[in-house]
Design a protein around this motif. Structure first.
Motif, short mmCIF file in Angstrom:
data_model
loop_
_atom_site.label_atom_id
_atom_site.label_comp_id
_atom_site.label_asym_id
_atom_site.label_seq_id
_atom_site.Cartn_x
_atom_site.Cartn_y
_atom_site.Cartn_z
N SER A 7 -8.32 13.47 -1.36
CA SER A 7 -8.71 14.40 -0.18
C SER A 7 -7.34 15.57 0.03
N THR A 8 -6.38 15.22 -0.51
CA THR A 8 -4.81 15.85 0.01
C THR A 8 -4.48 15.85 -1.25
N ASN A 31 0.82 -1.37 0.27
CA ASN A 31 0.03 -0.06 0.50
C ASN A 31 0.82 1.15 -0.03
N PHE A 32 0.24 2.41 -0.93
CA PHE A 32 0.57 3.77 0.03
C PHE A 32 0.94 4.68 1.10
N THR A 33 1.72 5.10 1.49
CA THR A 33 1.43 5.59 2.74
C THR A 33 1.81 7.44 2.33
N GLY A 34 1.10 8.42 3.37
CA GLY A 34 1.27 9.19 3.06
C GLY A 34 0.23 9.47 2.48
N GLY A 35 -0.60 10.87 3.21
CA GLY A 35 -2.05 11.64 2.39
C GLY A 35 -2.77 10.53 2.47
N ASP A 36 -3.25 11.31 1.48
CA ASP A 36 -4.72 10.56 1.53
C ASP A 36 -3.71 8.62 0.34
#
Length: 191
Positions: free
Chosen positions: A175-176, A105-110
């Motif tokens: 959202s970001t 998974n990605f991390t950071g922000g949305d």
């Protein structure tokens, strides 16, 4: 008779004398060679900014991006060629290997999550990997978070290979605009 005795004595003396360079060996050496089963790879380059090869580095929803040096949104040819692959695995293994890529998974922000299906969803991405020489449509493999299918099997010892990734972004807006990162890990195992 004296002559016969003399000949007999000479033949005995000659038989007792060393025969010069001829000698009987009582030992012999054997050279023993051992080549360990050794698996080692490196990958270069070790970064990818999605849409950053020929694009701006900013990604959009519902878009598929490729690690294709010919263009961020350009799919590889029906049969993938080296020039369509960003990454090179340098293989110094002494045995044939299988190569598998997993991507979390990605991390950071949305952050996007890996849907593990190859297809994007509302907040999830889908990804595939391929190798040079493969038929893109049928031999690319889904990049899952874990337990992906090998992208290359039985790669011969000391044989390098080029490879790439495609990633389809989530279908709903973020959202970001905060930067997100994920890790794709390529693993070699004995065939």
């Amino acid at each position: 008779m004296k002559r016969l005795v003399l000949t007999f004595l000479l033949s005995i003396l000659l038989g007792l004398m060393p025969a010069g360079s001829a000698k009987a060996d009582t030992t012999a050496d054997v050279t023993v060679t051992a080549v360990p089963s050794f698996i080692a790879i490196t990958n270069s380059p070790n970064t990818w900014t999605i849409n950053g090869i020929t694009g701006s580095g900013v990604i959009a929803t519902s878009t598929t991006y490729y690690t294709n040096p010919l263009g961020d949104t350009t799919a590889p040819s029906a049969t993938v060629v080296d020039g369509e692959c960003r990454f090179t695995v340098t293989n110094t293994s002494t045995v044939a290997i299988d190569l598998t890529v997993n991507m979390g998974n990605f991390t950071g922000g949305d952050a996007m999550t890996n849907g593990d299906t190859g297809s994007a969803g509302g907040t999830s991405y889908g990804a595939y990997a391929w190798v040079s020489g493969a038929t893109y449509a049928t031999e690319k493999q889904i990049l899952k978070s874990a337990a992906s299918t090998a992208i290359k099997t039985s790669l011969a010892a000391s044989t390098n290979i080029k490879w790439g990734i495609s990633l389809s972004t989530r279908t709903t807006a973020w959202s970001t605009g905060d930067t997100q990162t994920a890790t794709a890990t390529i693993t070699a195992t004995a065939s």
